[in-house]
Write an enzyme that holds these catalytic residues in place. Structure first.
Site, PDB file in Angstrom:
ATOM      1  N   PHE A   1       0.826  -1.205   0.000  1.00 33.51           N
ATOM      2  CA  PHE A   1       0.000   0.000   0.000  1.00 33.51           C
ATOM      3  C   PHE A   1       0.862   1.258   0.000  1.00 33.51           C
ATOM      4  CE2 PHE A   1      -1.671  -3.402   2.692  1.00 33.51           C
ATOM      5  CZ  PHE A   1      -2.686  -3.833   1.866  1.00 33.51           C
TER       6      PHE A   1
ATOM      7  N   ILE B   1      -2.220  -6.993  -3.801  1.00 32.86           N
ATOM      8  CA  ILE B   1      -1.366  -6.324  -2.821  1.00 32.86           C
ATOM      9  C   ILE B   1      -1.863  -6.562  -1.395  1.00 32.86           C
ATOM     10  CG2 ILE B   1      -0.611  -4.580  -4.463  1.00 32.86           C
ATOM     11  CD1 ILE B   1      -2.595  -2.636  -3.124  1.00 32.86           C
ATOM     12  N   GLY B   2      -2.517  -7.702  -1.212  1.00 33.63           N
ATOM     13  CA  GLY B   2      -3.017  -8.035   0.116  1.00 33.63           C
ATOM     14  C   GLY B   2      -4.493  -7.779   0.289  1.00 33.63           C
ATOM     15  N   THR B   3      -5.184  -7.453  -0.802  1.00 38.98           N
ATOM     16  CA  THR B   3      -6.597  -7.077  -0.705  1.00 38.98           C
ATOM     17  C   THR B   3      -7.548  -8.201  -1.100  1.00 38.98           C
ATOM     18  OG1 THR B   3      -6.356  -6.112  -2.908  1.00 38.98           O
ATOM     19  CG2 THR B   3      -6.175  -4.622  -1.041  1.00 38.98           C
TER      20      THR B   3
ATOM     21  N   ASN C   1     -16.940  -9.817  -1.660  1.00 38.00           N
ATOM     22  CA  ASN C   1     -16.642 -10.718  -0.554  1.00 38.00           C
ATOM     23  C   ASN C   1     -16.775  -9.904   0.736  1.00 38.00           C
ATOM     24  OD1 ASN C   1     -14.996 -12.084   1.558  1.00 38.00           O
ATOM     25  ND2 ASN C   1     -14.586 -13.541  -0.077  1.00 38.00           N
TER      26      ASN C   1
ATOM     27  N   LYS D   1     -16.407 -10.436   3.879  1.00 30.59           N
ATOM     28  CA  LYS D   1     -15.351 -10.553   4.881  1.00 30.59           C
ATOM     29  C   LYS D   1     -14.129  -9.727   4.472  1.00 30.59           C
ATOM     30  CE  LYS D   1     -14.752 -14.466   6.931  1.00 30.59           C
ATOM     31  NZ  LYS D   1     -14.395 -15.875   7.246  1.00 30.59           N
TER      32      LYS D   1
ATOM     33  N   LYS E   1     -18.538  -0.988  -5.801  1.00 35.36           N
ATOM     34  CA  LYS E   1     -17.931   0.343  -5.811  1.00 35.36           C
ATOM     35  C   LYS E   1     -16.681   0.322  -4.925  1.00 35.36           C
ATOM     36  CE  LYS E   1     -21.621   2.805  -4.547  1.00 35.36           C
ATOM     37  NZ  LYS E   1     -22.523   3.986  -4.355  1.00 35.36           N
TER      38      LYS E   1
ATOM     39  N   VAL F   1     -13.923   0.248  -2.191  1.00 31.14           N
ATOM     40  CA  VAL F   1     -13.913  -0.292  -0.832  1.00 31.14           C
ATOM     41  C   VAL F   1     -12.638   0.126  -0.084  1.00 31.14           C
ATOM     42  CG1 VAL F   1     -13.823  -2.397   0.556  1.00 31.14           C
ATOM     43  CG2 VAL F   1     -15.360  -2.279  -1.412  1.00 31.14           C
TER      44      VAL F   1
ATOM     45  N   GLU G   1     -10.145   2.278  -0.001  1.00 30.56           N
ATOM     46  CA  GLU G   1      -9.725   3.591   0.493  1.00 30.56           C
ATOM     47  C   GLU G   1     -10.841   4.358   1.187  1.00 30.56           C
ATOM     48  OE1 GLU G   1      -6.481   5.382  -2.105  1.00 30.56           O
ATOM     49  OE2 GLU G   1      -7.493   4.059  -3.512  1.00 30.56           O
TER      50      GLU G   1
END
Length: 534
Positions: free
Chosen positions: A17, A243-245, A427, A429, A497, A499, A501
């Site tokens: 990030f 990137i971990g998302t 998703n 979670k 839409k 999420v 940021e």
């Protein structure tokens, strides 16, 4: 070098990030050293080098004037702001990004400037522009509420915008009012007493504050490829990075939803420039970009499989009506009679096919390969309408409780409640995790994170993890997130839409407003440290 001679493989970034979308000197030096030595090179920056090797969020300054009627109708805003940049490059952190967007304000005058200084070129930090812009606007809204003796929530409700006053366009979907009401109910906002310093628990002053947030729906066309092997294995491919998302997870879900197979059986391959084109993992856009391309490719494969099952003489579905067939559980079969299907691998073998490959994209028809490269190479972080004539954004309402020690001025966040409109959650979670992550970063921004500069030579003094404070477990309270969104198919193909940021926008303002409610002291510069309260 020719671009075609460069091959980048980066399948697992982890937490990539912040200032990741641009190349830095140490990256180029690593590449040069690897070519010279003809061996892999690993470069690891020390913590102090991070402060000078790449830039963080720039320092910003805002002056905001707001006028309203006595009954709480905001009539005008004058907003002037600037951010620092380096002497050799320009970085813009537009502090007026949300000023004309958030409320029904008919008259807005706004100007943003950059000021060159002897500093590292700043970089992007979560929600660049929207974050500091919301801090200025939402702090001013709180001050206006006190000036008019109107509850801060009620003031916002009276200025809810039925369309985008900035662009004069209708919203694609807009659930900010729902977010305010849902968040207030879960937080118990009606129990708040309005006067500053009116709520306490022993030596602790209690403050309740709120703020609004928004983030645009950015979209860049993308490509995706699906490969079905003869053994029945499905592979999804794209150059986009995780990137971990959770990109691996949701792309498998997109294909599984169409082809009706377990998502955990699908292999997703990402982070390779030889795979189909995808834009940057930034601007909260990659999920929307790739989900549409993968879903389109999956639907194309579904149609090809059904057509193949009907056309193959060896198929038990030969010459059946395609409209009566479906793909589910790894086979093509009649929708109403599951017992007469043919396994996907067997279908390929009967057609003497080693695999079936389907490529899909979301580019405009006729876009050349060179134009596609140029489009996906852009950062895509500008606010724009995804569909002509529509303004598409995510929305949030942040509610915070702080406890301030009356003697020492220490601030602790005790509760955080946020209601979010991010459209369809691919998703839930993963979305909740992203929202919470943003809220924790907002807590750090409001109370802890500060770069201390030595005025003699401009260096960061606290360039280490001992003195540069970030929120740890002990700093983070119970966090409640509420989903108030609905699928927005005018924003993206599958209705999602922004999420990632959204969660940070408005948090610092909500904490600052809560601190004022607790102490009666308005702090307009961040972080809010004890020396500013005692």
């Amino acid at each position: 070098m020719d671009k075609a001679d460069v091959h980048i493989i980066s399948p697992y970034v982890g937490g990539g990030f912040g200032s990741k979308p641009v190349p830095y000197t140490h990256v180029a030096l690593a590449c040069a050293a690897a070519r010279e030595l003809k061996r892999p090179i690993k470069v690891s920056l020390t913590r102090p080098q991070v402060f000078t090797g790449l830039g963080g969020r720039p320092a910003t300054s805002q002056t905001l004037e707001m006028g309203a009627t006595r009954d709480g109708k905001i009539l005008s805003v004058i907003h002037d702001s600037f951010n620092e940049t380096s002497l050799h490059d320009v970085h813009i952190e537009a502090c007026n990004r949300v000023t004309a967007l958030m409320y029904a304000i008919p008259n807005v005058h706004s100007r943003h400037r950059v000021v060159p200084l002897n500093t590292v070129t700043p970089g992007w930090m979560r929600a660049p522009g929207e974050n500091p812009s919301a801090f200025g606007l939402e702090t001013a809204m709180d001050e206006m509420a006190y000036a008019l003796s109107i509850d801060p929530l009620e003031l916002r409700l009276r200025n809810w915008p039925d369309h985008d006053f900035k662009s004069n366009l209708p919203w694609s979907t807009h659930h900010l009012r729902d977010a305010w009401l849902a968040g207030a109910k879960a937080f118990g906002w009606e129990k708040r007493t309005p006067a500053p310093r009116s709520m306490r628990d022993g030596h602790e002053l209690i403050g309740w504050g709120m703020a609004s947030g928004t983030y645009p729906v950015n979209r860049i066309p993308a490509e995706a490829k699906l490969i079905l092997r003869q053994d029945g294995q499905l592979i999804v491919q794209s150059a986009g990075a995780d990137i971990g998302t959770g990109t691996y997870t949701i792309l498998a879900q997109a294909a599984a939803e169409v082809l009706q197979m377990p998502s955990e059986t699908i292999i997703v391959q990402l982070g390779d420039t030889q795979l189909p084109l995808a834009g940057v993992a930034g601007g909260s856009q990659l999920a929307g970009n790739l989900m549409g391309a993968v879903s389109k490719a999956a639907n194309m494969m579904r149609e090809r499989l059904i057509t193949l099952a009907v056309e193959q003489p060896a198929s038990p579905l030969h010459q059946m009506d395609k409209n009566h067939l479906t793909v589910a559980d790894g086979e093509v079969r009649p929708a109403m009679r599951p017992g007469r299907g043919i396994a996907l691998g067997e279908l390929l073998r009967s057609a003497h096919m080693d695999s079936m490959e389907v490529m899909a994209d979301t580019f405009k028809e006729g876009t050349s390969a060179q134009e596609r490269e140029a489009i996906v190479s852009s950062l895509g972080q500008s606010t724009h309408s995804v569909v002509p004539g529509v303004s598409a954004h995510s929305w949030s309402a942040q509610f915070v409780e702080v406890r301030v020690d009356e003697d020492f001025g220490t601030v602790r966040v005790k509760r955080m409640v946020a209601a979010m409109d991010s459209g369809r959650l691919y998703n839930p979670k993963l979305a909740r995790s992203q929202w919470i992550g943003g809220m924790v970063m907002g807590l750090g921004q409001a109370l802890l994170e500060e770069g201390v500069i030595d005025p003699r030579h401009g260096r960061v003094i606290n360039n280490n993890l001992a003195d540069y404070l970030v929120a740890i477990n002990a700093d983070v309270p119970d966090i409640i997130t509420i989903d108030v969104g609905e699928p927005d198919y005018r924003a993206t193909a599958l209705g999602g839409k922004a999420v990632g940021e959204l969660g940070i926008v408005g948090v610092a303002a909500a904490i600052g407003n809560a601190v004022y409610h607790a102490t009666g002291k308005r702090v307009r510069d961040l972080p809010i440290t004890m020396d500013k309260l005692i």
